[in-house]
Structures are given as structure tokens and as C-alpha cells.
Write an enzyme that holds these catalytic residues in place. Structure first.
Site, PDB file in Angstrom:
ATOM      1  N   ARG A   1       3.230 -87.098 -22.339  1.00  0.00           N
ATOM      2  CA  ARG A   1       2.111 -86.892 -21.417  1.00  0.00           C
ATOM      3  C   ARG A   1       2.567 -86.191 -20.136  1.00  0.00           C
ATOM      4  O   ARG A   1       1.777 -85.505 -19.487  1.00  0.00           O
ATOM      5  CB  ARG A   1       1.432 -88.230 -21.114  1.00  0.00           C
ATOM      6  CG  ARG A   1       0.758 -88.826 -22.330  1.00  0.00           C
ATOM      7  CD  ARG A   1      -0.237 -89.899 -21.981  1.00  0.00           C
ATOM      8  NE  ARG A   1       0.407 -91.142 -21.566  1.00  0.00           N
ATOM      9  CZ  ARG A   1      -0.272 -92.256 -21.278  1.00  0.00           C
ATOM     10  NH1 ARG A   1      -1.592 -92.277 -21.354  1.00  0.00           N
ATOM     11  NH2 ARG A   1       0.359 -93.357 -20.923  1.00  0.00           N
TER      12      ARG A   1
ATOM     13  N   ASP B   1      -5.737 -98.705 -27.110  1.00  0.00           N
ATOM     14  CA  ASP B   1      -6.124 -97.871 -25.969  1.00  0.00           C
ATOM     15  C   ASP B   1      -6.037 -96.409 -26.403  1.00  0.00           C
ATOM     16  O   ASP B   1      -4.953 -95.903 -26.687  1.00  0.00           O
ATOM     17  CB  ASP B   1      -5.183 -98.143 -24.796  1.00  0.00           C
ATOM     18  CG  ASP B   1      -5.564 -97.377 -23.542  1.00  0.00           C
ATOM     19  OD1 ASP B   1      -6.447 -96.495 -23.616  1.00  0.00           O
ATOM     20  OD2 ASP B   1      -4.968 -97.642 -22.481  1.00  0.00           O
TER      21      ASP B   1
ATOM     22  N   GLU C   1     -12.224 -97.055 -17.311  1.00  0.00           N
ATOM     23  CA  GLU C   1     -11.022 -96.810 -16.512  1.00  0.00           C
ATOM     24  C   GLU C   1     -11.142 -95.550 -15.670  1.00  0.00           C
ATOM     25  O   GLU C   1     -10.696 -95.510 -14.520  1.00  0.00           O
ATOM     26  CB  GLU C   1      -9.812 -96.724 -17.443  1.00  0.00           C
ATOM     27  CG  GLU C   1      -8.520 -96.306 -16.775  1.00  0.00           C
ATOM     28  CD  GLU C   1      -7.375 -96.175 -17.761  1.00  0.00           C
ATOM     29  OE1 GLU C   1      -6.405 -95.469 -17.439  1.00  0.00           O
ATOM     30  OE2 GLU C   1      -7.441 -96.771 -18.859  1.00  0.00           O
TER      31      GLU C   1
ATOM     32  N   HIS D   1      -9.077-102.383 -14.908  1.00  0.00           N
ATOM     33  CA  HIS D   1      -7.874-101.729 -15.404  1.00  0.00           C
ATOM     34  C   HIS D   1      -6.726-101.966 -14.428  1.00  0.00           C
ATOM     35  O   HIS D   1      -6.817-101.650 -13.243  1.00  0.00           O
ATOM     36  CB  HIS D   1      -8.123-100.221 -15.537  1.00  0.00           C
ATOM     37  CG  HIS D   1      -6.880 -99.418 -15.775  1.00  0.00           C
ATOM     38  ND1 HIS D   1      -6.292 -98.643 -14.793  1.00  0.00           N
ATOM     39  CD2 HIS D   1      -6.110 -99.271 -16.877  1.00  0.00           C
ATOM     40  CE1 HIS D   1      -5.228 -98.044 -15.282  1.00  0.00           C
ATOM     41  NE2 HIS D   1      -5.091 -98.411 -16.548  1.00  0.00           N
TER      42      HIS D   1
ATOM     43  N   GLU E   1      -5.900-107.769 -17.055  1.00  0.00           N
ATOM     44  CA  GLU E   1      -4.908-106.922 -17.713  1.00  0.00           C
ATOM     45  C   GLU E   1      -3.607-106.947 -16.930  1.00  0.00           C
ATOM     46  O   GLU E   1      -3.608-106.926 -15.699  1.00  0.00           O
ATOM     47  CB  GLU E   1      -5.405-105.479 -17.807  1.00  0.00           C
ATOM     48  CG  GLU E   1      -4.369-104.537 -18.421  1.00  0.00           C
ATOM     49  CD  GLU E   1      -4.832-103.092 -18.520  1.00  0.00           C
ATOM     50  OE1 GLU E   1      -4.314-102.367 -19.383  1.00  0.00           O
ATOM     51  OE2 GLU E   1      -5.707-102.695 -17.724  1.00  0.00           O
TER      52      GLU E   1
END
Length: 395
Positions: A49, A215, A269, A319, A339
Site C-alpha cells: 500500500r 476488512d 471508516e 475505527h 476496536e
């Protein structure tokens, strides 16, 4: 109220490497593995990424000083762009105001930036200012932020873990584990098969009673997400998260109709403000909203989002965002769990999300956190003096 201090200064800083930009990690970290993204259609941007710049945004630190010397601060993402917005535009609405003027300041910041804001980097920045204002007010009052929000409604927080090793998360006491989806539609049948194989392997390791979630980070289309959800039901997938681009409300509504009975659709998110979440709620796009308090508009806006969700009978599970969400979740009946992002490179130990930038940041113990761990004034954390802050736009 007349003896409440006013705001003397607001300052915006950034810091190099890591910090609040949790995607900015070294090589070998699970968060930068081969993970499905909207850029996965391009083979050259598929493996990492960071290859397409997920780590370029950088950390934004907002510091607000009151006339009595009290300092509130927050960390979020925004980097130099966020610093510019704070110093060049938003400061005029903050400096000179009372420390109690949080709602008014939010309204002025949002409306003054409508012509170039609404979401994205501008809302990240507004969120950072808002969180710093809540930290400041709570410190002035010598109370934790959660006390300003109405106080705890439960004695402890319960956590699920996000990371590459749900099997290890179970051993650490978490109630569930959320995996990053590794392969998207561009990798076709072979990629789908690998996604299901990993899920099946993890289900074998954790047993039937441990939550498993995927996810998808905005990377799928309705057809692929539907196929994934239906096939994953064999492995008791609890929810499919952020399967589609955040603006595809119509797709989310269709996906929610398509998934197997009992499986949840979650998202939010990368959504912002009460108006964005109103769309998700009124179009029946999802079962759980997942706003990031550092991106959606801060605590001030998250309170409104939560009230909307509650009226629609939906849960709000923010998130990540560490203490900034913990102080909120502990005060809301429709936020029953939290989370925890596993920031250890191999997801094999519990470390603070914002380590080493913040000091005194609490972490779950055996998947839980006592409300008393959040009782220090403000958000209860300090900036690490060893982190070299840079103020790119001093006034």
C-alpha cells in the site's frame, strides 16, 4: 462560567515517521503486506500500500493553549496540509474564544471550509482541532473527557483485534479478530480462493465461538463482495467491512440485501459528518457504523452521529483511534465493544497504537480495559518529548 479561561494560542505540528499516521511503518509490517485496495487493479501497486502513497499524509498534532496556561492537544492524520489549514484558516475561530465554545467553534470551522472541505483532509483537520478542544476543556475542569460526555455506562471496555493473526488475538483475550482482505477482484478466482482458504485456516485455529471478520478497505464491487460473503458464511464470518467505495451508498444497500442472513455489513471508516452517516442510515447500507473520531469531525460530530444511529437502532463501533474513541465508547450504550489495532509488526503482542508518540496510552489487558484506566484529566495521554515536532507554518 465567567471565570473560564479563553484560548490564547493554537499551533499545528507534524512529525516524521509513524506517529498518528499508522500506515507509515517500516518494511515487514503486516499493515503493508499484500492487501486488497482500490489500487489493486494496477499490478504495480498491488504488493504494498505504500507503493501508491498510503503513508504520505503524515501526522497532525494540534496544540491549544488557554489563557491560564493549560494546554490541550490531539494527534490525527493531516501532515503539513492540515497544519496549513489550522494556522492559515481555522485559527481565527479558535483564538480568543472561551474554552467552552466547542460547539460554536466546530460550526464556524465547518461552514467556513464548506467551499473546499466537507470531507477528507479538511475534516481530519477539524477533527484534530475538536479533539484538542475537548482535551483542553477536560484538563481545565480536571476531569477525564468521558466525564464531560456523561460518564461511563459500563465498568470496562471489551475489544476485538484488527491484525494479521486472529489466532494470536484469541490467546491474548480478545473477543474477535479482523483480518485484512489480501486479494481483490483483479486477482480473480485464484485470489478469491486464497481469501477463503485463509479464513478457513483461521476458523480452524480459533474455533467456532471466536469472531472473525474481513476488512476489505473500499476495494470490492457488489458482485465480488456478494460472492465473498456467501462463500465465507461457511466459516461463520461475522461481518464484511468497508467492502465498497465510501460514496457507493446504493451499492452498500444492495450488498446488505445480498449477504447471508445473520452476517453483518459494516462501514464508515472513511465517511464524515452527520450528513454522510445519515445517508448510510436512511438507505439501510449497514448494520454497524465505524466512524473514525480523528477523521469524521471529532467528538462533537461523533456525538451527533451516534444519536442518529441510536434512533435507527444501529451500533457505533469507532475505527481505531485509541483513547479518542475509548472515552466516547465507555459513555454510549450503542457502542458495546471497541476496536484495537494490533500495531506490533507481526501482530503478536499488544502495543499502544500511537507508540512512541504518546506516553501513558492505555492498552487492553486480556482483551479488556477498566474504565478507571481512563480517569486521568483530558484524554489522559502526553506527547513524548523525544518526538521531534515541526511547525511548518508558524505565525
Amino acid at each position: 462560567m465567567n471565570n473560564m479561561p479563553t484560548i490564547k494560542h493554537v499551533r499545528a505540528f507534524t512529525v516524521r515517521g509513524g506517529g498518528a499516521d499508522y500506515h507509515d511503518q517500516g518494511s515487514g509490517h503486516w499493515i503493508d503486506d499484500h492487501i486488497s485496495t482500490p489500487m489493486g487493479r494496477y499490478p504495480e501497486y498491488r504488493q504494498s500500500r505504500q507503493s501508491f502513497g498510503i503513508n504520505v499524509l503524515g501526522t497532525l498534532v494540534v496544540e491549544i493553549e488557554a489563557s491560564d496556561g493549560t494546554v490541550g492537544f490531539s494527534v490525527t492524520t493531516g501532515g503539513e496540509l492540515g497544519c496549513w489549514i489550522v494556522e492559515k484558516h481555522l485559527a481565527r475561530f479558535i483564538e480568543g474564544a472561551k474554552v467552552t465554545d466547542i460547539e460554536k467553534i466546530w460550526d464556524q470551522m465547518f461552514n467556513a471550509t464548506l467551499y473546499y472541505g466537507r470531507k477528507g483532509i479538511v475534516l481530519n483537520t477539524i477533527s484534530g482541532v475538536d479533539l484538542a478542544l475537548w482535551d483542553l476543556l477536560a484538563k481545565v475542569r480536571k476531569e477525564p473527557v468521558h466525564a464531560l460526555l456523561g460518564g461511563p455506562v459500563r465498568d470496562e471496555l471489551t475489544f476485538y483485534a484488527t491484525g494479521a493473526r486472529p489466532d494470536l488475538a484469541k490467546k491474548m483475550g480478545f473477543i474477535g479478530g479482523k483480518l485484512p482482505l489480501h486479494h481483490g477482484p483483479a486477482e480473480r478466482e485464484e485470489g478469491l480462493k486464497k481469501n477463503l482458504e485463509l479464513l478457513g485456516e483461521m476458523r480452524q485455529r480459533v474455533g467456532d465461538d471466536f469472531w472473525l471478520m474481513y476488512d476489505c478497505w473500499m476495494s470490492l464491487d457488489v458482485e465480488y463482495a456478494t460472492r465473498l460473503a456467501n462463500a465465507a458464511s461457511e466459516y461463520k464470518l461475522k461481518w464484511i467491512e468497508e467492502a465498497l467505495p465510501p460514496d457507493d451508498y446504493w451499492g452498500y444497500a444492495e450488498l446488505r440485501r445480498n449477504v447471508p442472513r445473520g452476517m453483518l455489513v459494516t462501514t464508515g471508516e472513511h465517511e464524515a459528518t452527520r450528513w454522510g452517516f445519515r445517508m448510510l442510515l436512511e438507505m439501510e447500507c449497514c448494520d454497524i457504523l465505524q466512524p473514525d473520531v480523528g477523521w469524521c469531525g471529532g467528538i462533537t460530530e461523533l456525538l451527533k452521529i451516534s444519536a442518529l444511529a441510536d434512533a435507527h437502532g444501529k451500533l457505533v463501533v469507532p475505527h481505531g483511534s485509541s483513547v479518542y474513541s475509548y472515552h466516547f465508547v465507555i459513555t454510549r450504550h450503542n457502542s458495546p465493544f471497541s476496536e484495537f489495532l494490533m500495531m506490533a509488526p507481526k501482530a503478536d503482542e499488544v502495543v499502544p497504537m500511537f507508540n512512541p508518540m504518546l506516553l501513558d496510552e492505555p492498552v487492553p489487558v486480556n482483551g479488556r480495559m477498566k474504565a478507571s484506566a481512563l480517569d486521568a484529566p483530558g484524554f489522559g495521554v502526553r506527547l513524548n518529548p523525544e518526538c521531534a515536532l515541526q511547525r511548518p507554518f508558524p505565525r
